[in-house]
Design an enzyme around this catalytic site. Structure first.
Site, PDB file in Angstrom:
ATOM      1  N   LEU A  37       0.782  -1.010   0.123  1.00 56.85           N
ATOM      2  CA  LEU A  37      -0.219  -0.010  -0.042  1.00 56.85           C
ATOM      3  C   LEU A  37       0.839   1.177  -0.068  1.00 56.85           C
ATOM      4  O   LEU A  37       1.947   1.082   0.241  1.00 56.85           O
ATOM      5  CB  LEU A  37      -0.886   0.039   1.200  1.00 56.85           C
ATOM      6  CG  LEU A  37      -1.870  -1.250   1.374  1.00 56.85           C
ATOM      7  CD1 LEU A  37      -2.404  -1.063   2.873  1.00 56.85           C
ATOM      8  CD2 LEU A  37      -2.712  -1.283   0.342  1.00 56.85           C
ATOM      9  N   ASP A  38       0.272   2.361  -0.355  1.00 58.02           N
ATOM     10  CA  ASP A  38       1.040   3.755  -0.098  1.00 58.02           C
ATOM     11  C   ASP A  38       0.824   4.442   0.855  1.00 58.02           C
ATOM     12  O   ASP A  38      -0.360   4.143   1.801  1.00 58.02           O
ATOM     13  CB  ASP A  38       1.118   4.317  -1.314  1.00 58.02           C
ATOM     14  CG  ASP A  38      -0.344   4.736  -2.087  1.00 58.02           C
ATOM     15  OD1 ASP A  38      -0.504   5.127  -3.046  1.00 58.02           O
ATOM     16  OD2 ASP A  38      -1.013   4.475  -1.310  1.00 58.02           O
ATOM     17  N   SER A  39       1.396   5.608   0.838  1.00 54.69           N
ATOM     18  CA  SER A  39       0.890   6.450   2.109  1.00 54.69           C
ATOM     19  C   SER A  39      -0.604   6.922   2.176  1.00 54.69           C
ATOM     20  O   SER A  39      -1.081   7.085   3.207  1.00 54.69           O
ATOM     21  CB  SER A  39       1.790   7.679   2.251  1.00 54.69           C
ATOM     22  OG  SER A  39       2.044   8.263   1.309  1.00 54.69           O
ATOM     23  N   LYS A  42      -0.361  10.845  -7.932  1.00 49.41           N
ATOM     24  CA  LYS A  42       0.549  10.735  -6.925  1.00 49.41           C
ATOM     25  C   LYS A  42       2.095  10.516  -7.392  1.00 49.41           C
ATOM     26  O   LYS A  42       2.980  10.838  -6.677  1.00 49.41           O
ATOM     27  CB  LYS A  42       0.186   9.513  -6.156  1.00 49.41           C
ATOM     28  CG  LYS A  42       0.481   8.113  -6.701  1.00 49.41           C
ATOM     29  CD  LYS A  42       0.194   7.136  -5.624  1.00 49.41           C
ATOM     30  CE  LYS A  42       0.273   5.917  -6.349  1.00 49.41           C
ATOM     31  NZ  LYS A  42      -0.018   4.758  -5.573  1.00 49.41           N
TER      32      LYS A  42
END
Lengths: 156, 88
Positions: free
Chosen positions: A110-112, B57
């Protein structure tokens, strides 16, 4: 049946102006515990008879014991279960690969941004806010459980 | 000449600050969305926010990042104003 008898015995206990002598009552209570199922009717009749003698209104047990409303107490086990349940419901996590020690970024990919969403979901579940500085450090389910246990004073 | 001992994957200070900013704005947006009364609206707004943030992102150009941060803050302010109006 036995429960009702016990309740009546406790009620008669609660009466301040009771004319039963305490030894009689103690005997009755112990007798109820010993012979619980066998002779309930006689005991019920007994306590009802003595209640007729005393003419004041019978208060319920609640007068002498206080009752508060609150959520069930948290334990480490229940916190862990709820955290894992919320994580399993999250659509980006594969439930089979999830363990308490799996790191969100390294193991689960997962990412932030996802981590922010996960911490939001935990806030919703447990009902209290987690400040930003501490939220970004929580990277495994184990850490989340520890943090919540710290905040809620749960220890074993 | 100073040699930096940070690993090459570490962010520069500006990038680090931008990252903190973005995460903070994302969190504020999600918290504001919680206050929206209707459940369907909430879901729509959450999906919209997720989509927008995830789509951008990987942008590295600093001006683009700053522009997007400003845009997000404007969206957040609008949302908060609408909520204040709705609740009054």
């Amino acid at each position: 049946m036995a429960a009702r008898v016990l309740q009546q015995c406790v009620r008669s206990f609660a009466q301040p102006s009771l004319r039963l002598c305490s030894s009689n009552l103690a005997l009755r209570v112990t007798a109820v515990q010993a012979v619980a199922v066998h002779r309930p009717l006689s005991f019920a009749a007994d306590s009802r008879r003595t209640r007729w003698l005393v003419q004041s209104r019978i208060p319920s047990v609640g007068v002498l014991c206080r009752q508060y409303g609150d959520l069930p107490p948290l334990t480490l086990e229940t916190i862990k279960e709820r955290v894992m349940y919320v994580l399993k419901l999250y659509d980006k996590i594969n439930p089979e690969k999830l363990q308490t020690s799996s790191h969100f970024m390294k193991d689960l990919g997962l990412d932030s941004l996802d981590q922010v969403e996960i911490i939001m979901a935990m806030e919703d579940e447990f009902g209290f806010e987690i400040p930003d500085a501490e939220a970004e450090k929580l990277m495994t389910p184990e850490e989340i459980v520890q943090y919540i246990a710290d905040k809620k004073d749960v220890y074993e | 000449m100073t040699v930096s001992r940070l690993p090459s994957a570490a962010l520069s200070l500006k990038q680090f600050l931008h990252r903190q900013n973005v995460l903070g704005i994302y969190r504020n947006i999600l918290r504001t969305i919680r206050r929206v009364p209707d459940e369907a609206d909430r879901k729509f707004l959450r999906d919209w926010a997720r989509e927008e943030f995830h789509r951008n992102k990987n942008v590295t150009h600093e001006d683009a990042i700053r522009m997007m941060i400003t845009q997000a803050s404007n969206h957040l302010a609008e949302l908060q104003k609408s909520l204040a109006l709705a609740h009054s």
